[in-house]
Design a protein around this motif. Structure first.
Motif, PDB file in Angstrom:
ATOM      1  N   ALA A  64      -2.368  -2.060  12.346  1.00  0.00           N
ATOM      2  CA  ALA A  64      -3.593  -2.735  11.911  1.00  0.00           C
ATOM      3  C   ALA A  64      -4.478  -1.822  11.073  1.00  0.00           C
ATOM      4  CB  ALA A  64      -4.367  -3.240  13.128  1.00  0.00           C
ATOM      5  N   MET A  65      -4.564  -0.543  11.428  1.00  0.00           N
ATOM      6  CA  MET A  65      -5.426   0.369  10.683  1.00  0.00           C
ATOM      7  C   MET A  65      -4.938   0.558   9.246  1.00  0.00           C
ATOM      8  SD  MET A  65      -7.943   1.215  12.616  1.00  0.00           S
ATOM      9  CE  MET A  65      -8.670   2.669  11.881  1.00  0.00           C
ATOM     10  N   ARG A  66      -3.673   0.269   9.015  1.00  0.00           N
ATOM     11  CA  ARG A  66      -3.106   0.427   7.672  1.00  0.00           C
ATOM     12  C   ARG A  66      -3.157  -0.867   6.872  1.00  0.00           C
ATOM     13  NH1 ARG A  66       2.007  -0.657   6.489  1.00  0.00           N
ATOM     14  NH2 ARG A  66       2.487  -0.672   8.730  1.00  0.00           N
ATOM     15  N   THR A  67      -3.062  -2.024   7.527  1.00  0.00           N
ATOM     16  CA  THR A  67      -2.869  -3.289   6.805  1.00  0.00           C
ATOM     17  C   THR A  67      -4.077  -4.220   6.847  1.00  0.00           C
ATOM     18  OG1 THR A  67      -1.890  -4.318   8.779  1.00  0.00           O
ATOM     19  CG2 THR A  67      -0.389  -3.193   7.264  1.00  0.00           C
ATOM     20  N   TRP A  88     -15.358   1.616   3.872  1.00  0.00           N
ATOM     21  CA  TRP A  88     -14.763   0.355   3.458  1.00  0.00           C
ATOM     22  C   TRP A  88     -13.269   0.591   3.268  1.00  0.00           C
ATOM     23  CZ3 TRP A  88     -19.186   2.535   1.660  1.00  0.00           C
ATOM     24  CH2 TRP A  88     -20.377   1.800   1.792  1.00  0.00           C
ATOM     25  N   HIS A  89     -12.443  -0.291   3.789  1.00  0.00           N
ATOM     26  CA  HIS A  89     -10.989  -0.141   3.708  1.00  0.00           C
ATOM     27  C   HIS A  89     -10.364  -1.485   3.354  1.00  0.00           C
ATOM     28  CE1 HIS A  89      -6.851  -0.253   5.326  1.00  0.00           C
ATOM     29  NE2 HIS A  89      -6.823   1.047   5.035  1.00  0.00           N
ATOM     30  N   ARG A  90      -9.439  -1.457   2.426  1.00  0.00           N
ATOM     31  CA  ARG A  90      -8.707  -2.683   2.118  1.00  0.00           C
ATOM     32  C   ARG A  90      -7.254  -2.339   1.822  1.00  0.00           C
ATOM     33  NH1 ARG A  90     -10.230  -5.023  -3.922  1.00  0.00           N
ATOM     34  NH2 ARG A  90      -9.226  -3.367  -5.140  1.00  0.00           N
ATOM     35  N   ALA A  91      -6.400  -3.317   2.054  1.00  0.00           N
ATOM     36  CA  ALA A  91      -4.959  -3.157   1.832  1.00  0.00           C
ATOM     37  C   ALA A  91      -4.483  -4.287   0.929  1.00  0.00           C
ATOM     38  CB  ALA A  91      -4.201  -3.181   3.149  1.00  0.00           C
ATOM     39  N   GLY A  92      -3.658  -3.954  -0.049  1.00  0.00           N
ATOM     40  CA  GLY A  92      -3.148  -4.955  -0.971  1.00  0.00           C
ATOM     41  C   GLY A  92      -1.797  -4.567  -1.508  1.00  0.00           C
ATOM     42  N   SER A  93      -1.408  -5.202  -2.595  1.00  0.00           N
ATOM     43  CA  SER A  93      -0.085  -4.942  -3.170  1.00  0.00           C
ATOM     44  C   SER A  93       0.043  -3.515  -3.678  1.00  0.00           C
ATOM     45  CB  SER A  93       0.179  -5.930  -4.309  1.00  0.00           C
ATOM     46  OG  SER A  93      -0.840  -5.818  -5.302  1.00  0.00           O
ATOM     47  N   ALA A  94      -1.106  -2.900  -4.029  1.00  0.00           N
ATOM     48  CA  ALA A  94      -1.064  -1.522  -4.533  1.00  0.00           C
ATOM     49  C   ALA A  94      -1.158  -0.503  -3.412  1.00  0.00           C
ATOM     50  CB  ALA A  94      -2.202  -1.303  -5.535  1.00  0.00           C
ATOM     51  N   GLY A  95      -1.232  -0.967  -2.167  1.00  0.00           N
ATOM     52  CA  GLY A  95      -1.331  -0.054  -1.040  1.00  0.00           C
ATOM     53  C   GLY A  95      -2.733  -0.037  -0.454  1.00  0.00           C
ATOM     54  N   GLU A  96      -3.129   1.116   0.079  1.00  0.00           N
ATOM     55  CA  GLU A  96      -4.433   1.250   0.720  1.00  0.00           C
ATOM     56  C   GLU A  96      -5.473   1.806  -0.241  1.00  0.00           C
ATOM     57  OE1 GLU A  96      -4.639   2.619   5.004  1.00  0.00           O
ATOM     58  OE2 GLU A  96      -2.659   3.380   4.436  1.00  0.00           O
ATOM     59  N   GLN A  97      -6.670   1.237  -0.154  1.00  0.00           N
ATOM     60  CA  GLN A  97      -7.820   1.783  -0.852  1.00  0.00           C
ATOM     61  C   GLN A  97      -8.938   1.964   0.159  1.00  0.00           C
ATOM     62  OE1 GLN A  97      -8.496  -1.011  -4.134  1.00  0.00           O
ATOM     63  NE2 GLN A  97      -8.006   0.654  -5.541  1.00  0.00           N
ATOM     64  N   GLU A  98      -9.710   3.021  -0.049  1.00  0.00           N
ATOM     65  CA  GLU A  98     -10.744   3.344   0.922  1.00  0.00           C
ATOM     66  C   GLU A  98     -11.914   4.024   0.221  1.00  0.00           C
ATOM     67  OE1 GLU A  98      -9.793   4.209   5.348  1.00  0.00           O
ATOM     68  OE2 GLU A  98      -9.746   6.105   4.262  1.00  0.00           O
ATOM     69  N   LYS A  99     -13.106   3.715   0.705  1.00  0.00           N
ATOM     70  CA  LYS A  99     -14.309   4.351   0.194  1.00  0.00           C
ATOM     71  C   LYS A  99     -15.137   4.824   1.377  1.00  0.00           C
ATOM     72  CE  LYS A  99     -18.433   3.578  -2.684  1.00  0.00           C
ATOM     73  NZ  LYS A  99     -19.135   2.605  -3.560  1.00  0.00           N
ATOM     74  N   LEU A 100     -15.567   6.078   1.344  1.00  0.00           N
ATOM     75  CA  LEU A 100     -16.400   6.648   2.396  1.00  0.00           C
ATOM     76  C   LEU A 100     -17.670   7.203   1.773  1.00  0.00           C
ATOM     77  CD1 LEU A 100     -13.165   7.624   3.028  1.00  0.00           C
ATOM     78  CD2 LEU A 100     -14.271   8.124   5.196  1.00  0.00           C
ATOM     79  N   LEU A 101     -18.798   6.952   2.410  1.00  0.00           N
ATOM     80  CA  LEU A 101     -20.095   7.415   1.947  1.00  0.00           C
ATOM     81  C   LEU A 101     -20.823   8.061   3.108  1.00  0.00           C
ATOM     82  CD1 LEU A 101     -22.489   7.547  -0.067  1.00  0.00           C
ATOM     83  CD2 LEU A 101     -23.106   5.235   0.703  1.00  0.00           C
ATOM     84  N   LEU A 142      -2.137   6.677  12.182  1.00  0.00           N
ATOM     85  CA  LEU A 142      -0.831   7.153  11.740  1.00  0.00           C
ATOM     86  C   LEU A 142      -0.104   7.945  12.817  1.00  0.00           C
ATOM     87  CD1 LEU A 142       1.186   7.408   9.425  1.00  0.00           C
ATOM     88  CD2 LEU A 142      -0.046   9.451   8.668  1.00  0.00           C
ATOM     89  N   ARG A 143      -0.829   8.797  13.545  1.00  0.00           N
ATOM     90  CA  ARG A 143      -0.176   9.659  14.527  1.00  0.00           C
ATOM     91  C   ARG A 143       0.361   8.890  15.728  1.00  0.00           C
ATOM     92  NH1 ARG A 143      -4.595  13.823  16.030  1.00  0.00           N
ATOM     93  NH2 ARG A 143      -5.887  11.966  15.824  1.00  0.00           N
ATOM     94  N   PHE A 144      -0.067   7.654  15.891  1.00  0.00           N
ATOM     95  CA  PHE A 144       0.336   6.870  17.059  1.00  0.00           C
ATOM     96  C   PHE A 144       1.368   5.796  16.710  1.00  0.00           C
ATOM     97  CE2 PHE A 144      -3.996   8.391  17.537  1.00  0.00           C
ATOM     98  CZ  PHE A 144      -3.953   9.024  18.766  1.00  0.00           C
ATOM     99  N   SER A 145       1.987   5.910  15.539  1.00  0.00           N
ATOM    100  CA  SER A 145       2.894   4.867  15.063  1.00  0.00           C
ATOM    101  C   SER A 145       4.175   4.771  15.884  1.00  0.00           C
ATOM    102  CB  SER A 145       3.238   5.103  13.589  1.00  0.00           C
ATOM    103  OG  SER A 145       3.852   6.375  13.421  1.00  0.00           O
ATOM    104  N   ASP A 146       4.535   5.835  16.599  1.00  0.00           N
ATOM    105  CA  ASP A 146       5.752   5.828  17.424  1.00  0.00           C
ATOM    106  C   ASP A 146       5.396   6.271  18.840  1.00  0.00           C
ATOM    107  OD1 ASP A 146       8.278   5.835  18.485  1.00  0.00           O
ATOM    108  OD2 ASP A 146       9.071   7.413  17.172  1.00  0.00           O
ATOM    109  N   PRO A 147       4.794   5.373  19.645  1.00  0.00           N
ATOM    110  CA  PRO A 147       4.354   5.761  20.993  1.00  0.00           C
ATOM    111  C   PRO A 147       5.475   6.298  21.869  1.00  0.00           C
ATOM    112  CG  PRO A 147       3.420   3.638  20.363  1.00  0.00           C
ATOM    113  CD  PRO A 147       4.452   3.976  19.340  1.00  0.00           C
ATOM    114  N   GLN A 148       6.687   5.758  21.721  1.00  0.00           N
ATOM    115  CA  GLN A 148       7.791   6.190  22.564  1.00  0.00           C
ATOM    116  C   GLN A 148       8.083   7.672  22.375  1.00  0.00           C
ATOM    117  OE1 GLN A 148       9.374   4.295  24.933  1.00  0.00           O
ATOM    118  NE2 GLN A 148      10.307   6.250  25.517  1.00  0.00           N
ATOM    119  N   ALA A 149       7.904   8.162  21.149  1.00  0.00           N
ATOM    120  CA  ALA A 149       8.175   9.576  20.879  1.00  0.00           C
ATOM    121  C   ALA A 149       7.159  10.482  21.556  1.00  0.00           C
ATOM    122  CB  ALA A 149       8.172   9.815  19.368  1.00  0.00           C
TER     123      ALA A 149
END
Length: 377
Positions: A64-67, A88-101, A142-149
């Motif tokens: 969810a944090m990625r998409t 602000w975070h958005r996901a689209g065909s070009a991938g992830e875009q993010e803005k931090l202030l 990202l670091r939690f993408s494979d909980p089993q590992a």
């Protein structure tokens, strides 16, 4: 008995009373005898070894944090450091875009597109182009993408429910099974599965760091301009800004298995993720960079040719980011990481020239594909 805590009375070891654990409590309190001596132990010691539902929440959160499109305000607390950032975070065909202030301290704007970013300092009219520096790694899934590992060295358990930024949350704890890593507590929103809060705990169960949203909006991030980023190109530079640094365009070069320094033996569960040559952008001097990780906790080892012994700056690392320096002849070893001090010290002590490690020449650098020629830069 304090509400919401597991209170265990061990008066003469004759009775045992356990209350319901509150979701926001990481530790339990134990009173021994009549002296009311308190000590802290992880909640997960009274929980099942692993929790399949908690592991499913981790995986859903990582996706969810990625998409997901979302925006909000989050706070970072570490010791007496408190920083507030709008995101602000958005996901689209070009991938992830993010803005931090940044909303506290020096004004700073970070624009990210996938793995590339630009960082602007409006007050100084300066801009830096480069790879995404992980400025909000604490609120990344990202670091939690494979909980089993992670289950080999962490207990993954459900700690009930909570509420963050007006969102109902599932609380998940990752409790280390040994003293070589820290513990984590995550609040994952019930409906959107976003990471609303992350807390880091030391080996005693005491909090080190908190990152959490105070406002979190899920859905389209309307009202924000999303420029087509072309990091480093002149048309990406705002008028009147000075470029301080731009990508060198040179990929760090992997060390051959029989050259440089390495870490051996490794701590249980840790692996060498990379061993590469890098260049100091200021001095242009090359140095070795070794990354050691268990998949969740990470430490970096820097090997530099510095004949002059230099005292460690006491402010170089604070509040959980531990650092150790060791001088070996004219080589300076620096280890820094979000891991317990005992782990940092052991990694530093175990960093030695590859030629001195038994069987080291047969070990393959993770960045070199199997069968690749071992060419040194």
């Amino acid at each position: 008995m304090q509400r919401g805590l597991i209170l265990v009375s061990l008066a003469g070891l004759c009775c045992l009373n356990v209350a319901v654990a509150r979701a926001d409590s990481w530790q339990v309190q134990i009173a021994e005898g009549q002296q009311q001596v308190w000590r802290l132990i992880p909640v997960a010691m009274v929980e099942p070894e692993q929790d399949s539902q908690a592991m499913a929440w981790l995986k859903a959160m990582s996706d969810a944090m990625r998409t997901t499109d979302y925006s909000g305000t989050y706070v970072h607390v570490r010791g007496d450091e408190i920083d507030t950032t709008a995101l602000w975070h958005r996901a689209g065909s070009a991938g992830e875009q993010e803005k931090l202030l940044t909303l506290s301290g020096e004004s700073r704007v970070v624009l990210r597109q996938n793995d590339h970013c630009e960082c602007q300092w409006p007050d100084r009219r300066e801009i830096v182009f480069g790879d995404f520096p992980g400025v909000r790694s604490r609120l990344s899934g990202l670091r939690f993408s494979d909980p089993q590992a992670l289950t080999a060295h962490y207990r993954i358990v459900s700690l009930g429910t909570s509420r963050v930024a007006d969102h109902a949350c599932h609380v998940v704890g990752l409790v280390p099974k040994d003293a070589w890593r820290y513990g984590y507590k995550l609040c994952i929103t019930a409906h959107s599965h976003l990471l609303a809060r992350m807390s880091l705990y030391d080996t005693r169960g005491l909090p080190i760091e908190h990152d959490f949203f105070t406002a979190l909006n899920i859905g389209a991030t309307d009202g924000q301009s999303w420029p087509d980023m072309a990091p480093g190109k002149p048309d990406a530079v705002p008028p009147g800004y000075r470029i301080v640094e731009r990508p060198a365009g040179v990929t760090p070069q992997a060390l051959a298995p029989d050259e440089g320094w390495s870490v051996s033996p490794l701590l249980p569960g840790y692996q060498i993720k990379s061993r590469v040559w890098r260049e100091n952008p200021v001095t242009h001097q090359r140095f070795e960079h070794i990354i050691v990780s268990d998949g969740l906790s990470t430490a970096s080892v820097f090997v530099e040719h510095l004949p002059q012994t230099k005292a460690l700056d006491p402010d170089a690392a604070k509040y959980g980011v531990n650092i150790v320096v060791r001088q070996v002849g004219d080589v300076r070893l620096t280890v820094i990481g979000d891991v317990p001090m005992a782990a940092v010290e052991q990694i530093c002590q175990n960093t030695r020239p590859v030629q001195e490690l038994p069987g080291a020449q047969s070990e393959q650098n993770p960045l070199l594909p199997p069968g690749a020629p071992d060419s040194a830069p």
